[in-house]
Design a protein around this motif. Structure first.
Motif, PDB file in Angstrom:
ATOM      1  N   VAL A 109       0.901  -1.173   0.098  1.00  0.00           N
ATOM      2  CA  VAL A 109       0.060   0.034   0.034  1.00  0.00           C
ATOM      3  C   VAL A 109       0.932   1.364   0.004  1.00  0.00           C
ATOM      4  N   VAL A 110       1.829   1.487   0.985  1.00  0.00           N
ATOM      5  CA  VAL A 110       2.752   2.422   1.029  1.00  0.00           C
ATOM      6  C   VAL A 110       3.455   2.612  -0.423  1.00  0.00           C
ATOM      7  N   PHE A 111       4.309   1.895  -1.039  1.00  0.00           N
ATOM      8  CA  PHE A 111       4.684   1.840  -2.282  1.00  0.00           C
ATOM      9  C   PHE A 111       3.984   2.204  -3.531  1.00  0.00           C
ATOM     10  N   LEU A 112       2.614   1.596  -3.401  1.00  0.00           N
ATOM     11  CA  LEU A 112       1.668   1.817  -4.481  1.00  0.00           C
ATOM     12  C   LEU A 112       1.316   3.331  -4.438  1.00  0.00           C
ATOM     13  N   ALA A 113       1.068   3.688  -3.270  1.00  0.00           N
ATOM     14  CA  ALA A 113       0.689   5.303  -3.092  1.00  0.00           C
ATOM     15  C   ALA A 113       1.702   6.039  -3.637  1.00  0.00           C
ATOM     16  N   THR A 114       3.018   5.672  -3.232  1.00  0.00           N
ATOM     17  CA  THR A 114       4.206   6.559  -3.544  1.00  0.00           C
ATOM     18  C   THR A 114       4.344   6.373  -5.206  1.00  0.00           C
ATOM     19  N   TYR A 115       4.153   5.430  -5.709  1.00  0.00           N
ATOM     20  CA  TYR A 115       4.253   5.034  -7.325  1.00  0.00           C
ATOM     21  C   TYR A 115       3.368   6.102  -7.798  1.00  0.00           C
ATOM     22  N   LEU A 175       9.432  -0.185  -9.400  1.00  0.00           N
ATOM     23  CA  LEU A 175       8.264  -0.032  -8.577  1.00  0.00           C
ATOM     24  C   LEU A 175       7.239  -1.022  -8.827  1.00  0.00           C
ATOM     25  N   PRO A 176       6.967  -1.401 -10.133  1.00  0.00           N
ATOM     26  CA  PRO A 176       5.979  -2.209 -10.566  1.00  0.00           C
ATOM     27  C   PRO A 176       6.178  -3.427 -10.381  1.00  0.00           C
ATOM     28  N   LYS A 177       7.515  -4.203 -10.441  1.00  0.00           N
ATOM     29  CA  LYS A 177       7.986  -5.428 -10.070  1.00  0.00           C
ATOM     30  C   LYS A 177       7.991  -5.603  -8.718  1.00  0.00           C
ATOM     31  N   MET A 178       8.372  -4.660  -7.917  1.00  0.00           N
ATOM     32  CA  MET A 178       8.525  -4.640  -6.435  1.00  0.00           C
ATOM     33  C   MET A 178       6.785  -4.898  -6.045  1.00  0.00           C
ATOM     34  N   LEU A 179       5.967  -4.166  -6.513  1.00  0.00           N
ATOM     35  CA  LEU A 179       4.534  -4.258  -6.012  1.00  0.00           C
ATOM     36  C   LEU A 179       4.177  -5.437  -6.313  1.00  0.00           C
ATOM     37  N   GLU A 180       4.611  -6.091  -7.615  1.00  0.00           N
ATOM     38  CA  GLU A 180       4.056  -7.413  -7.675  1.00  0.00           C
ATOM     39  C   GLU A 180       4.672  -8.353  -6.800  1.00  0.00           C
ATOM     40  N   ASN A 181       5.667  -8.402  -6.343  1.00  0.00           N
ATOM     41  CA  ASN A 181       6.485  -9.259  -5.475  1.00  0.00           C
ATOM     42  C   ASN A 181       6.029  -9.221  -3.913  1.00  0.00           C
ATOM     43  N   TYR A 230      17.081   6.828  -3.740  1.00  0.00           N
ATOM     44  CA  TYR A 230      17.307   7.339  -5.086  1.00  0.00           C
ATOM     45  C   TYR A 230      16.389   6.769  -6.018  1.00  0.00           C
ATOM     46  N   SER A 231      15.665   5.803  -5.866  1.00  0.00           N
ATOM     47  CA  SER A 231      14.928   5.027  -7.098  1.00  0.00           C
ATOM     48  C   SER A 231      13.379   5.331  -6.629  1.00  0.00           C
ATOM     49  N   VAL A 232      12.933   5.639  -5.247  1.00  0.00           N
ATOM     50  CA  VAL A 232      11.550   5.798  -5.322  1.00  0.00           C
ATOM     51  C   VAL A 232      11.127   7.022  -4.346  1.00  0.00           C
ATOM     52  N   VAL A 233      12.058   7.589  -3.521  1.00  0.00           N
ATOM     53  CA  VAL A 233      11.751   8.782  -2.635  1.00  0.00           C
ATOM     54  C   VAL A 233      12.120  10.021  -3.687  1.00  0.00           C
ATOM     55  N   THR A 234      13.383  10.038  -4.226  1.00  0.00           N
ATOM     56  CA  THR A 234      13.666  11.403  -5.302  1.00  0.00           C
ATOM     57  C   THR A 234      12.562  11.526  -6.319  1.00  0.00           C
ATOM     58  N   PRO A 235      12.130  10.396  -7.135  1.00  0.00           N
ATOM     59  CA  PRO A 235      11.147  10.720  -8.210  1.00  0.00           C
ATOM     60  C   PRO A 235       9.979  11.528  -7.806  1.00  0.00           C
ATOM     61  N   VAL A 236       9.565  10.921  -6.431  1.00  0.00           N
ATOM     62  CA  VAL A 236       8.322  11.569  -5.715  1.00  0.00           C
ATOM     63  C   VAL A 236       8.501  13.132  -5.289  1.00  0.00           C
ATOM     64  N   LEU A 237       9.587  13.371  -4.575  1.00  0.00           N
ATOM     65  CA  LEU A 237       9.897  14.636  -4.150  1.00  0.00           C
ATOM     66  C   LEU A 237      10.279  15.764  -5.220  1.00  0.00           C
ATOM     67  N   ASN A 238      10.812  15.365  -6.312  1.00  0.00           N
ATOM     68  CA  ASN A 238      11.185  16.186  -7.359  1.00  0.00           C
ATOM     69  C   ASN A 238      10.125  17.444  -7.693  1.00  0.00           C
ATOM     70  N   PRO A 239       8.950  16.832  -8.145  1.00  0.00           N
ATOM     71  CA  PRO A 239       7.789  17.547  -8.503  1.00  0.00           C
ATOM     72  C   PRO A 239       7.300  18.458  -7.503  1.00  0.00           C
ATOM     73  N   LEU A 240       7.371  17.911  -6.181  1.00  0.00           N
ATOM     74  CA  LEU A 240       6.724  18.555  -5.041  1.00  0.00           C
ATOM     75  C   LEU A 240       7.839  19.894  -4.939  1.00  0.00           C
TER      76      LEU A 240
END
Length: 317
Positions: free
Chosen positions: A36-42, A85-91, A286-296
């Motif tokens: 749920v956390v990583f899906l929301a992040t994605y 992220l999609p592969k991580m969510l699947e796993n 660097y692969s999950v948090v940074t892409p979320v924060l950049n547009p913010l």
């Protein structure tokens, strides 16, 4: 699909046909929560970067070099998080966390493709701010539309071939033992730990070439900002003008720190000697948090982007 077939047919000469990604944690009760956390992040990452990309393309007021590169950054961040992220969510929801050999090499390729391209793009964005502040009269000539397009195209092409170097060299290794990757995606370091035989050349390429791609653009970005600060201190005698000029660089500098700090920490060290948990946390940064924060960061600190977003929302209501 092309890369999967290419690596499978041409380069897979190993007994291992698939790898098992052990993921972020092996505690089963946490898997649904993390999903749920990583899906929301994605979702936030894709939506935020897509919104920035949309307003940069659609709003004529943002058709300038600075926002052209920002649009490229948003596109990169969407692709960057989509690689892992999609592969991580699947796993998180699967008991068999497998990825094929060709799929693993393809993921490695596109991860380094997006990462190295973003590293160089941030340096280009730093150069753009340097020219805009220190050479304002020559800015339209130096940063013309043609030059900006050529610079962006160049960093994308160099990033692709840098990633191809790692993916080809890694795919040529022999994997004859364990196929359990102590990570949530395929990267060079975890794969080198599973390889049979010598990995000295691969480790040299990782530490030297990738280290250069991390340190080089970071150094150039710092150099651009050093020139900007020195120029402003000697040429600008008004504190308000100094603050206004520096404020245009703050958003970009925050993104630079968020991106380079974990990347440099990961890729300038040897392939062994760091804990698995440490590697995973840094990779998430660097692969999950940074892409979320950049547009913010760019929307919260940039009045022009916020204004363009408001105008876009009003047009659709």
């Amino acid at each position: 699909m092309f890369f999967c077939l290419f690596f499978q047919v041409m380069l897979n000469q190993t007994p291992v046909t698939e790898f098992l990604l052990l993921g972020v944690t092996d505690i089963q009760v946490l898997q649904p929560v993390l999903f749920v956390v990583f899906l929301a992040t994605y979702i936030v990452s894709v939506a935020g970067n897509a919104a920035v990309l949309m307003v940069v393309v659609s709003d004529p007021r943002l058709h300038s070099p600075m926002y052209f590169f920002l649009g490229n950054l948003s596109c990169l961040d969407i692709c960057y998080s989509t690689v892992t992220l999609p592969k991580m969510l699947e796993n998180f929801l699967s008991t068999h966390k497998a990825i094929s050999f060709s799929g693993c090499i393809s993921q490695l390729h596109f991860f380094h493709f997006m990462g190295s391209t973003e590293s160089m793009l941030l340096a280009v964005m730093g150069f753009d701010r340097f020219v805009a502040i220190c050479k304002p009269l020559h800015y339209p000539l130096i940063m013309s539309h043609q030059v900006c397009f050529q610079m962006a195209t160049t960093v994308w092409i160099i990033g692709f071939f840098h990633a191809l170097l790692h993916s080809v060299m890694t795919s040529r290794l022999n994997f004859c033992g364990s196929n359990h990757i102590q990570h949530f995606f395929c990267d060079v370091k975890p794969l080198l730990e599973l390889a049979c035989g010598s990995t000295d050349l691969n480790e040299w390429l990782l530490n030297t070439v990738t280290g250069t791609f991390a340190i080089g653009p970071f150094f150039l970005t710092l150099l651009s900002y050093a020139y900007v600060i020195i120029y402003l201190l000697f040429k600008t005698h008004s504190c308000s003008m100094l603050h206004k000029a520096l404020s245009t660089c703050v958003s970009h500098f925050m993104v630079v720190v968020l991106f380079y700090a974990p990347v440099v920490f990961t890729y300038i060290r040897p392939a062994t000697g760091s804990s698995v948990e440490q590697e995973r946390i840094i990779a998430i940064m660097y692969s999950v948090v940074t892409p979320v924060l950049n547009p913010l960061i760019y929307t919260l600190r940039n009045k022009e982007v916020k204004g363009a977003l408001r105008r876009g929302i009003r047009r659709r209501l």
